[in-house]
Design a protein around this motif. Sequence first.
Motif, short mmCIF file in Angstrom:
data_model
loop_
_atom_site.label_atom_id
_atom_site.label_comp_id
_atom_site.label_asym_id
_atom_site.label_seq_id
_atom_site.Cartn_x
_atom_site.Cartn_y
_atom_site.Cartn_z
N ASP A 54 0.82 -1.21 0.00
CA ASP A 54 0.00 0.00 0.00
C ASP A 54 0.85 1.26 0.00
O ASP A 54 0.55 2.24 -0.67
CB ASP A 54 -0.93 -0.01 1.22
N VAL A 55 1.96 1.21 0.76
CA VAL A 55 2.85 2.37 0.83
C VAL A 55 3.52 2.60 -0.51
O VAL A 55 3.67 3.74 -0.96
CB VAL A 55 3.89 2.18 1.94
N VAL A 56 3.94 1.51 -1.16
CA VAL A 56 4.58 1.62 -2.47
C VAL A 56 3.65 2.32 -3.46
O VAL A 56 4.07 3.18 -4.23
CB VAL A 56 4.98 0.23 -3.00
N ALA A 57 2.38 1.95 -3.43
CA ALA A 57 1.42 2.53 -4.36
C ALA A 57 1.29 4.04 -4.19
O ALA A 57 0.87 4.75 -5.11
CB ALA A 57 0.06 1.86 -4.20
N GLN A 58 1.64 4.54 -2.99
CA GLN A 58 1.52 5.98 -2.73
C GLN A 58 2.84 6.74 -2.84
O GLN A 58 2.82 7.97 -2.92
CB GLN A 58 0.95 6.19 -1.32
N THR A 59 3.96 6.05 -2.82
CA THR A 59 5.24 6.75 -2.77
C THR A 59 6.21 6.37 -3.89
O THR A 59 7.24 7.02 -4.05
CB THR A 59 5.95 6.48 -1.43
N CYS A 60 5.89 5.34 -4.66
CA CYS A 60 6.76 4.97 -5.78
C CYS A 60 6.69 6.05 -6.86
O CYS A 60 5.60 6.43 -7.29
CB CYS A 60 6.30 3.64 -6.35
N PRO A 61 7.81 6.56 -7.33
CA PRO A 61 7.77 7.63 -8.34
C PRO A 61 7.21 7.17 -9.68
O PRO A 61 6.86 8.01 -10.51
CB PRO A 61 9.24 8.04 -8.47
N PHE A 62 7.10 5.86 -9.90
CA PHE A 62 6.56 5.35 -11.16
C PHE A 62 5.20 4.68 -11.00
O PHE A 62 4.69 4.11 -11.95
CB PHE A 62 7.55 4.36 -11.79
N ALA A 63 4.64 4.71 -9.82
CA ALA A 63 3.32 4.10 -9.61
C ALA A 63 2.25 4.88 -10.36
O ALA A 63 2.31 6.11 -10.48
CB ALA A 63 2.99 4.03 -8.12
N SER A 64 1.24 4.17 -10.84
CA SER A 64 0.20 4.81 -11.67
C SER A 64 -0.64 5.82 -10.91
O SER A 64 -1.09 6.81 -11.49
CB SER A 64 -0.72 3.72 -12.25
N GLY A 65 -0.85 5.59 -9.62
CA GLY A 65 -1.78 6.43 -8.90
C GLY A 65 -1.21 7.67 -8.25
O GLY A 65 -1.97 8.45 -7.67
N VAL A 66 0.11 7.87 -8.29
CA VAL A 66 0.69 9.02 -7.60
C VAL A 66 0.59 10.28 -8.46
O VAL A 66 0.43 10.22 -9.68
CB VAL A 66 2.17 8.76 -7.23
N ALA A 67 0.70 11.42 -7.80
CA ALA A 67 0.67 12.70 -8.52
C ALA A 67 1.86 12.81 -9.45
O ALA A 67 2.97 12.36 -9.13
CB ALA A 67 0.68 13.85 -7.51
N ASN A 68 1.64 13.40 -10.62
CA ASN A 68 2.76 13.58 -11.54
C ASN A 68 3.57 14.82 -11.16
O ASN A 68 3.23 15.55 -10.22
CB ASN A 68 2.29 13.63 -13.00
N GLU A 69 4.63 15.07 -11.91
CA GLU A 69 5.55 16.17 -11.57
C GLU A 69 4.87 17.53 -11.64
O GLU A 69 5.17 18.42 -10.82
CB GLU A 69 6.76 16.13 -12.50
N ASP A 70 3.96 17.72 -12.59
CA ASP A 70 3.27 19.01 -12.69
C ASP A 70 2.42 19.28 -11.45
O ASP A 70 2.41 20.40 -10.92
CB ASP A 70 2.38 19.04 -13.94
N THR A 71 1.71 18.26 -11.00
CA THR A 71 0.85 18.42 -9.82
C THR A 71 1.67 18.67 -8.57
O THR A 71 1.36 19.55 -7.75
CB THR A 71 -0.03 17.18 -9.65
N LEU A 72 2.73 17.88 -8.40
CA LEU A 72 3.59 18.06 -7.23
C LEU A 72 4.22 19.46 -7.22
O LEU A 72 4.26 20.13 -6.19
CB LEU A 72 4.68 17.00 -7.21
N ALA A 73 4.73 19.89 -8.39
CA ALA A 73 5.40 21.18 -8.46
C ALA A 73 4.42 22.33 -8.19
O ALA A 73 4.79 23.34 -7.58
CB ALA A 73 6.06 21.36 -9.82
N ALA A 74 3.19 22.19 -8.63
CA ALA A 74 2.19 23.24 -8.37
C ALA A 74 1.95 23.39 -6.87
O ALA A 74 1.76 24.50 -6.37
CB ALA A 74 0.89 22.91 -9.09
N ASP A 75 1.96 22.29 -6.14
CA ASP A 75 1.79 22.35 -4.69
C ASP A 75 3.04 22.86 -3.99
O ASP A 75 2.96 23.59 -3.00
CB ASP A 75 1.44 20.96 -4.15
N LEU A 76 4.21 22.45 -4.50
CA LEU A 76 5.47 22.78 -3.84
C LEU A 76 5.91 24.22 -4.11
O LEU A 76 6.49 24.87 -3.25
CB LEU A 76 6.57 21.82 -4.31
N PHE A 77 5.64 24.70 -5.32
CA PHE A 77 6.18 26.01 -5.74
C PHE A 77 5.07 26.90 -6.29
O PHE A 77 5.11 27.33 -7.46
CB PHE A 77 7.27 25.81 -6.81
N PRO A 78 4.08 27.21 -5.48
CA PRO A 78 2.94 28.00 -5.98
C PRO A 78 3.33 29.41 -6.38
O PRO A 78 2.61 30.05 -7.17
CB PRO A 78 1.97 28.00 -4.80
N ASP A 79 4.45 29.92 -5.85
CA ASP A 79 4.86 31.29 -6.15
C ASP A 79 5.79 31.39 -7.34
O ASP A 79 6.21 32.50 -7.71
CB ASP A 79 5.54 31.91 -4.93
#
Length: 456
Positions: A54-79
Amino acid sequence: MTAPGPHAMAREGRCIGCGGCVVQTPAGHAAMQFDRYGQLRPVGTRRWNAAAADVVAQTCPFASGVANEDTLAADLFPDAPSHDAATGRYVAAYVGNAAELDYRDRGSSGGLVSWFACELLRTGRVDAVAHVHACEDPSESGRLFEYRLSRSEADVAGGSGSRYYPVEMSGVLRTMLDEPGRYAVVGIPCFIKAVQLMRRRHPTLRKRVVHTMGLFCGHMKSARFADSLAWQMGAEADDVRHVDFRRKHPERAANQYHAEIVLRDGRTLGRDWWPLVDGDWGAGFFMDAACNLCDDVMAETADISFGDAWVEPYSSDWRGHNVVVVRTHDLDAMLRQARDAGRIALEPVDADVVAATQAAGLRQRREGLSYRLSRIADAPPKRVPPDARAAPPPRRRIYALRAANSRWSHRMFALARVTRLHAIYLLWARAAITVYHAFAYRRGRLGAFVSRLGLG
């Protein structure tokens, strides 16, 4: 604990080898070990695998269900005011180098990665930096390189240089969880993405990992690349104590790589990359399978990313230059202050220049990825769509040859190791690179024939 990761693992319980996963599980045990192809794999109990799924499905960088780089970056660098398909979100971009002390001399490029890590320590922004060091005793650990925490500028200096070798982060992440402090992490794109996914899940890591430093990445190599260097220099892989993959020399341009190995008996051997059977990076020898599913070249989820400035007039300067993409205003101010004090040299550039420095890698990760996805049943979701016609026929042939080189280099080297006949791999690799160069560069007699047929 590092866990299996890419899309195939997340779907089938099988790891294809990015090495960027950083799963921690309380139940069972797992250890990272090299497989026969020289790629790190988790070897764990059934209990561990069940607990980790279950943890792998949420934290693996290649897992299908995790946020992609665009989504992560929007949250991390909103400014971050700018966004580009190649660089991701960013505040500013530069080409430059370290100007003080010997950072540039020690680094494989412009020295800014080590300089920046030391600056974080010097200013008290972090207490330690996680990055890759050479193992002190490879014969004991069975590995040439490992992640380690640097707590001083001298420690950072010991980890300078490029490391084209499999590593994993379980040890340093365990320390971050156990020991309060402020940490920075240096890593290639999939490692940084994995850390960001872990920070989302784990409040302690979210609090303690305060800065991430990304490294531009073309692809990762298995440990067999270092072994192959040894073979081609007339040494046995087990006799290698240290590898310097990119040794600078005033008579060579920055993009003319020279590798050196140090043996147990103290001898140092060296060879230029290009004459080696697997020295053309773009040919894909020993590429990790996960790299064929990656669309991030510039570590888009890192606070700041560094690469090589592979455009003129920078690429011919043997001293090396970095291209830098900054994604927070705070870190950009730190860079500009050091530039104004003459401690580093920085020239502002736009996203087009940054993309030009990584043109080959971007073709492989965008156009090439789109083509490769079209050939995969149940392809994982990526930021480029599957498209069999994304590239013209000559480029499709190059992508297919590159994937074949990646797949078969692992197998042929494994056969050569088992039989102790180096020639099995070396003769195959020489033939494979001849074919690849004929189609990629129309080189040699075969290249001329390919041109006459209109295939090149």
